[in-house]
Motif scaffolding. Structure first.
Motif, short mmCIF file in Angstrom:
data_model
loop_
_atom_site.label_atom_id
_atom_site.label_comp_id
_atom_site.label_asym_id
_atom_site.label_seq_id
_atom_site.Cartn_x
_atom_site.Cartn_y
_atom_site.Cartn_z
N SER A 1 0.85 -1.18 0.00
CA SER A 1 0.00 0.00 0.00
C SER A 1 0.89 1.24 0.00
O SER A 1 1.79 1.37 0.83
N ASP B 1 1.29 5.69 -0.69
CA ASP B 1 0.65 7.00 -0.68
C ASP B 1 0.68 7.52 -2.12
O ASP B 1 1.70 8.01 -2.60
N LYS C 1 6.15 6.51 -0.87
CA LYS C 1 5.92 6.36 0.56
C LYS C 1 5.03 5.15 0.80
O LYS C 1 3.95 5.03 0.22
N ARG D 1 2.63 2.84 3.09
CA ARG D 1 1.71 2.98 4.22
C ARG D 1 1.93 1.90 5.26
O ARG D 1 1.48 2.03 6.40
N GLN D 2 2.59 0.82 4.85
CA GLN D 2 2.88 -0.28 5.77
C GLN D 2 4.09 -1.03 5.25
O GLN D 2 4.42 -0.96 4.07
N ARG E 1 10.24 1.21 5.22
CA ARG E 1 9.92 2.45 4.51
C ARG E 1 10.83 2.54 3.30
O ARG E 1 11.93 2.00 3.31
#
Length: 251
Positions: A84, A86, A96, A98-99, A245
């Motif tokens: 997932s 951004d 980016k 999300r998890q 990340r």
């Protein structure tokens, strides 16, 4: 509806998967000083899922990748699981997550890459943290050879302290992975006189302590190696990358 939304974005005539693929490719390329071919292919079905930042996964293939510390990678393949992202960050040139996610990886180092790496200031500085009989060491003309019997040979000319005495090191070893993160030279055979063998053993111990993948992973990632294969003058690593990340180039 999806076509209408993507048609208003600043990339005319491109699907959402193409847009995200190009953004991911550019973001990965920016982590390196220089790259050859770099390509990411995002998978999303249906494509409308991208508007919610949902991606089935993406495949990344790159070659000729020169890191900012001087280390070079002949080839890298990453196959990332469902993730997932951004979606709004894509248009800022950012990726980016999300998890956290995970990727299977294949990394190829050519013989020339290994020799080049051992002569970069980044690695030489670490080698020269080693002292021998209280004397500083100066490594010169270090080379790494990948042999047909799947061993590696490490050679170097080492000057001792202020005396300037030169010791020629010549060592051949197997290479293995321990605890999925430590690359180790094992079953080492040392050439030369007693002094060369003694310094060689000290150097191998020092190098084995340095070759912890946690020290080389990009920020936000953790590398685990399951298998090492040697063929055609190349060292090939297979494993996984855990990605908390998406890494960014350090300023």
């Amino acid at each position: 509806m999806t076509a209408v939304v993507f048609g208003t974005l600043p990339f005319p005539n491109q699907g959402g998967d193409q847009i995200v693929s190009k953004a991911v490719s550019a973001a990965i390329a920016a982590l390196f000083k220089r790259t050859g071919k770099v390509e990411a292919m995002v998978r999303a079905e249906p494509v409308a899922k991208l508007l919610q930042g949902s991606v089935d996964g993406f495949d990344f293939i790159g070659n000729g990748m020169l890191m900012y510390n001087g280390l070079r990678i002949e080839g890298m393949e990453l196959y990332v699981q469902a993730v997932s992202i951004d979606f709004s960050a894509i248009f800022k040139g950012q990726v980016k997550l999300r998890q956290p996610t995970q990727a299977t990886m294949r990394v190829v180092l050519a013989e020339e890459d290994l020799t080049t790496s051992f002569n970069t200031p980044f690695v030489v500085e670490k080698l020269q943290r080693l002292e021998y009989e209280g004397q500083a060491l100066n490594f010169q003309k270090t080379e790494m050879l990948v042999n047909e019997d799947k061993t590696l040979t490490l050679r170097s000319q080492v000057k001792l302290g202020k005396s300037g005495e030169t010791i020629d090191l010549d060592m051949t070893a197997q290479v293995e992975v321990e605890e999925r993160r430590k690359i180790q030279f094992t079953d080492v055979k040392y050439q030369g006189d007693d002094k060369a063998k003694s310094l060689g053993k000290a150097l191998i111990d020092h190098v084995n302590n340095l070759l912890d993948l946690d020290k080389f992973a990009l920020d936000g990632t953790q590398l685990k190696v399951d298998r090492i294969r040697i063929r055609n003058k190349e060292l090939i690593f297979y494993g996984i990358a855990k990605i908390d990340r998406f890494p960014e180039r350090k300023k």
